[in-house]
Design a protein around this motif. Sequence first.
Motif, PDB file in Angstrom:
ATOM      1  N   SER A   1      16.894  10.054  20.136  1.00 25.00           N
ATOM      2  CA  SER A   1      16.732   8.703  20.675  1.00 25.00           C
ATOM      3  C   SER A   1      15.809   7.891  19.776  1.00 25.00           C
ATOM      4  CB  SER A   1      16.145   8.778  22.092  1.00 25.00           C
ATOM      5  OG  SER A   1      15.853   7.491  22.585  1.00 25.00           O
ATOM      6  N   ILE A   2      16.174   6.612  19.589  1.00 26.79           N
ATOM      7  CA  ILE A   2      15.337   5.730  18.784  1.00 26.79           C
ATOM      8  C   ILE A   2      15.357   4.326  19.378  1.00 26.79           C
ATOM      9  CG2 ILE A   2      17.226   5.167  17.180  1.00 26.79           C
ATOM     10  CD1 ILE A   2      15.030   5.067  14.966  1.00 26.79           C
ATOM     11  N   THR A   3      14.202   3.675  19.354  1.00 25.78           N
ATOM     12  CA  THR A   3      14.084   2.292  19.795  1.00 25.78           C
ATOM     13  C   THR A   3      13.751   1.445  18.584  1.00 25.78           C
ATOM     14  OG1 THR A   3      13.306   2.944  21.997  1.00 25.78           O
ATOM     15  CG2 THR A   3      12.859   0.678  21.292  1.00 25.78           C
ATOM     16  N   LEU A   4      14.622   0.475  18.279  1.00 21.24           N
ATOM     17  CA  LEU A   4      14.459  -0.359  17.097  1.00 21.24           C
ATOM     18  C   LEU A   4      13.639  -1.605  17.409  1.00 21.24           C
ATOM     19  CD1 LEU A   4      18.057  -0.080  15.591  1.00 21.24           C
ATOM     20  CD2 LEU A   4      16.026   1.256  15.015  1.00 21.24           C
ATOM     21  N   SER A   5      13.065  -2.168  16.370  1.00 21.82           N
ATOM     22  CA  SER A   5      12.156  -3.298  16.499  1.00 21.82           C
ATOM     23  C   SER A   5      12.840  -4.563  17.013  1.00 21.82           C
ATOM     24  CB  SER A   5      11.525  -3.577  15.132  1.00 21.82           C
ATOM     25  OG  SER A   5      10.934  -4.842  15.089  1.00 21.82           O
ATOM     26  N   GLU A   6      12.093  -5.349  17.759  1.00 24.42           N
ATOM     27  CA  GLU A   6      12.598  -6.647  18.223  1.00 24.42           C
ATOM     28  C   GLU A   6      12.794  -7.610  17.061  1.00 24.42           C
ATOM     29  OE1 GLU A   6      11.460 -10.078  21.558  1.00 24.42           O
ATOM     30  OE2 GLU A   6      10.096  -8.407  21.158  1.00 24.42           O
ATOM     31  N   SER A   7      12.017  -7.422  15.973  1.00 18.34           N
ATOM     32  CA  SER A   7      12.076  -8.326  14.824  1.00 18.34           C
ATOM     33  C   SER A   7      13.183  -7.979  13.838  1.00 18.34           C
ATOM     34  CB  SER A   7      10.729  -8.305  14.084  1.00 18.34           C
ATOM     35  OG  SER A   7       9.676  -8.658  14.950  1.00 18.34           O
TER      36      SER A   7
ATOM     37  N   ILE B   1      31.782   1.915  21.341  1.00 21.57           N
ATOM     38  CA  ILE B   1      30.653   2.722  21.785  1.00 21.57           C
ATOM     39  C   ILE B   1      30.164   2.188  23.142  1.00 21.57           C
ATOM     40  CG2 ILE B   1      28.284   3.468  21.240  1.00 21.57           C
ATOM     41  CD1 ILE B   1      28.994   3.029  18.279  1.00 21.57           C
ATOM     42  N   LYS B   2      29.776   3.084  24.023  1.00 16.67           N
ATOM     43  CA  LYS B   2      29.289   2.681  25.332  1.00 16.67           C
ATOM     44  C   LYS B   2      28.055   1.802  25.169  1.00 16.67           C
ATOM     45  CE  LYS B   2      27.476   4.606  29.672  1.00 16.67           C
ATOM     46  NZ  LYS B   2      27.109   5.851  30.403  1.00 16.67           N
ATOM     47  N   PHE B   3      28.022   0.672  25.917  1.00 13.47           N
ATOM     48  CA  PHE B   3      26.904  -0.257  25.852  1.00 13.47           C
ATOM     49  C   PHE B   3      26.320  -0.447  27.233  1.00 13.47           C
ATOM     50  CE2 PHE B   3      25.030  -4.524  26.088  1.00 13.47           C
ATOM     51  CZ  PHE B   3      24.148  -4.470  25.028  1.00 13.47           C
ATOM     52  N   VAL B   4      24.965  -0.405  27.308  1.00  9.72           N
ATOM     53  CA  VAL B   4      24.246  -0.577  28.576  1.00  9.72           C
ATOM     54  C   VAL B   4      23.212  -1.683  28.400  1.00  9.72           C
ATOM     55  CG1 VAL B   4      22.742   0.494  30.278  1.00  9.72           C
ATOM     56  CG2 VAL B   4      24.589   1.831  29.250  1.00  9.72           C
ATOM     57  N   LEU B   5      23.223  -2.654  29.338  1.00  9.28           N
ATOM     58  CA  LEU B   5      22.237  -3.730  29.301  1.00  9.28           C
ATOM     59  C   LEU B   5      20.866  -3.201  29.700  1.00  9.28           C
ATOM     60  CD1 LEU B   5      24.163  -6.690  30.980  1.00  9.28           C
ATOM     61  CD2 LEU B   5      23.397  -6.572  28.597  1.00  9.28           C
ATOM     62  N   GLU B   6      19.826  -3.702  29.003  1.00 11.73           N
ATOM     63  CA  GLU B   6      18.457  -3.377  29.418  1.00 11.73           C
ATOM     64  C   GLU B   6      17.507  -4.513  29.036  1.00 11.73           C
ATOM     65  OE1 GLU B   6      17.054   0.206  27.602  1.00 11.73           O
ATOM     66  OE2 GLU B   6      16.946  -0.647  25.592  1.00 11.73           O
TER      67      GLU B   6
ATOM     68  N   HIS C   1      18.248   2.145  21.129  1.00 14.59           N
ATOM     69  CA  HIS C   1      17.781   1.022  21.924  1.00 14.59           C
ATOM     70  C   HIS C   1      17.458  -0.148  20.996  1.00 14.59           C
ATOM     71  CE1 HIS C   1      17.135   3.383  25.717  1.00 14.59           C
ATOM     72  NE2 HIS C   1      17.129   4.374  24.821  1.00 14.59           N
ATOM     73  N   PHE C   2      18.107  -1.277  21.241  1.00 17.20           N
ATOM     74  CA  PHE C   2      17.866  -2.491  20.457  1.00 17.20           C
ATOM     75  C   PHE C   2      16.972  -3.434  21.267  1.00 17.20           C
ATOM     76  CE2 PHE C   2      21.577  -0.782  18.416  1.00 17.20           C
ATOM     77  CZ  PHE C   2      21.473  -1.171  17.087  1.00 17.20           C
ATOM     78  N   SER C   3      15.791  -3.718  20.753  1.00 17.35           N
ATOM     79  CA  SER C   3      14.850  -4.581  21.484  1.00 17.35           C
ATOM     80  C   SER C   3      15.143  -6.054  21.270  1.00 17.35           C
ATOM     81  CB  SER C   3      13.412  -4.274  21.035  1.00 17.35           C
ATOM     82  OG  SER C   3      13.095  -2.921  21.266  1.00 17.35           O
ATOM     83  N   GLY C   4      15.752  -6.403  20.130  1.00 11.31           N
ATOM     84  CA  GLY C   4      16.002  -7.801  19.797  1.00 11.31           C
ATOM     85  C   GLY C   4      17.461  -8.189  19.863  1.00 11.31           C
ATOM     86  N   LEU C   5      17.745  -9.414  19.429  1.00 10.67           N
ATOM     87  CA  LEU C   5      19.096  -9.965  19.490  1.00 10.67           C
ATOM     88  C   LEU C   5      19.824  -9.912  18.151  1.00 10.67           C
ATOM     89  CD1 LEU C   5      18.357 -13.185  21.594  1.00 10.67           C
ATOM     90  CD2 LEU C   5      19.510 -11.109  22.415  1.00 10.67           C
ATOM     91  N   GLU C   6      19.086  -9.787  17.057  1.00 14.17           N
ATOM     92  CA  GLU C   6      19.671 -10.015  15.741  1.00 14.17           C
ATOM     93  C   GLU C   6      20.050  -8.760  14.967  1.00 14.17           C
ATOM     94  OE1 GLU C   6      20.538 -12.996  14.720  1.00 14.17           O
ATOM     95  OE2 GLU C   6      19.803 -13.772  16.631  1.00 14.17           O
ATOM     96  N   ALA C   7      19.841  -7.601  15.512  1.00 16.07           N
ATOM     97  CA  ALA C   7      20.183  -6.356  14.808  1.00 16.07           C
ATOM     98  C   ALA C   7      21.423  -5.728  15.420  1.00 16.07           C
ATOM     99  CB  ALA C   7      19.021  -5.378  14.859  1.00 16.07           C
ATOM    100  N   GLY C   8      22.308  -5.261  14.528  1.00 20.71           N
ATOM    101  CA  GLY C   8      23.514  -4.581  14.980  1.00 20.71           C
ATOM    102  C   GLY C   8      23.798  -3.384  14.088  1.00 20.71           C
TER     103      GLY C   8
END
Length: 318
Positions: free
Chosen positions: A246-252, A313-318, A273-280
Amino acid sequence: MKKKIIIPISIVVLIIIFIVSFSMCSSSNSQDYYENDDFSETDGFTEDNEIEDNISSVGNETLQYPSENDEWKYDVYETYITLKKYKGNSKTVNIPSEIENKPVKSIGSKCFNKDDQGVYNDTPPLKEPEFTSINIPDSIEVIESAAFKGVQISKLIIPKSVYFIDEYAFAYNDKLENIILPNSITVIKQGTFMNCTNLSSIQLPDNLEEIQGGAFEATGLENLVMPDSVAKCGDQVFAYCSKLKSITLSESLITDTNGSEMFEKCSSLTEIHFSGLEAGLNEYDLNGVNIDNLTIYGKSGSKAATSATRLGIKFVLE
């Protein structure tokens, strides 16, 4: 009446030729002297490019002279010391905070590396020295490239005084299990922890801005939370981390500054886990990942959500 001494013209010509030749030779020797690679500032003259070669990584000070004692080879600068090579045989090393009444501020390139192979690439060193402990004093500010590459040690404490760690500094340490990086570090350089296969946990600096290519490639990391200050990641940052779950990526973090093949061959990866809007993500980031077992977490309207839909890929809102 005095007789006049008549000098033949041929002799006069020979004298002139000799004087001209001597003058040219002296000029040539003087030029050779100034261009000699061994000519240093202590000789009274230093070319600009030679000054650059002798500038320390700690600051804009020029090298005064190299020296050594029973345990260390080191360089003496105007106000501090850079360690160049550990000469001792002890398994317990206390890095000195001071030599010649000057603070030791830098651990030089390949300082604990027992060979000169594979410093700036992913080639393992020929010899792997093993230590029980290496104590780094608070005087140290810089750890240069490959300083500890190949060194086998289970624990290293990086003091808060260290603000810069260069490429491959700790690479190929199979025994290193965890490490805490001080908040003074803003960039994790290329290959810093590459092939630290048992490195299962790391505390990243709160002010970290960039993680360069291969920094954690083939480590034993299982879970990681990236601080929100990270805006850029290089290629294959976490590639071949077969234990990463598991990894949580930066909001920036944004896609345009994100390297490729980020999670290549991360065969145990189940959560991103993607914290921001601009990374894919793209398909190359997940080469060798079982996407049927992967879930992407993120925000509505984010590039992560778009990536998940495109890649199935399965996507879950958080």
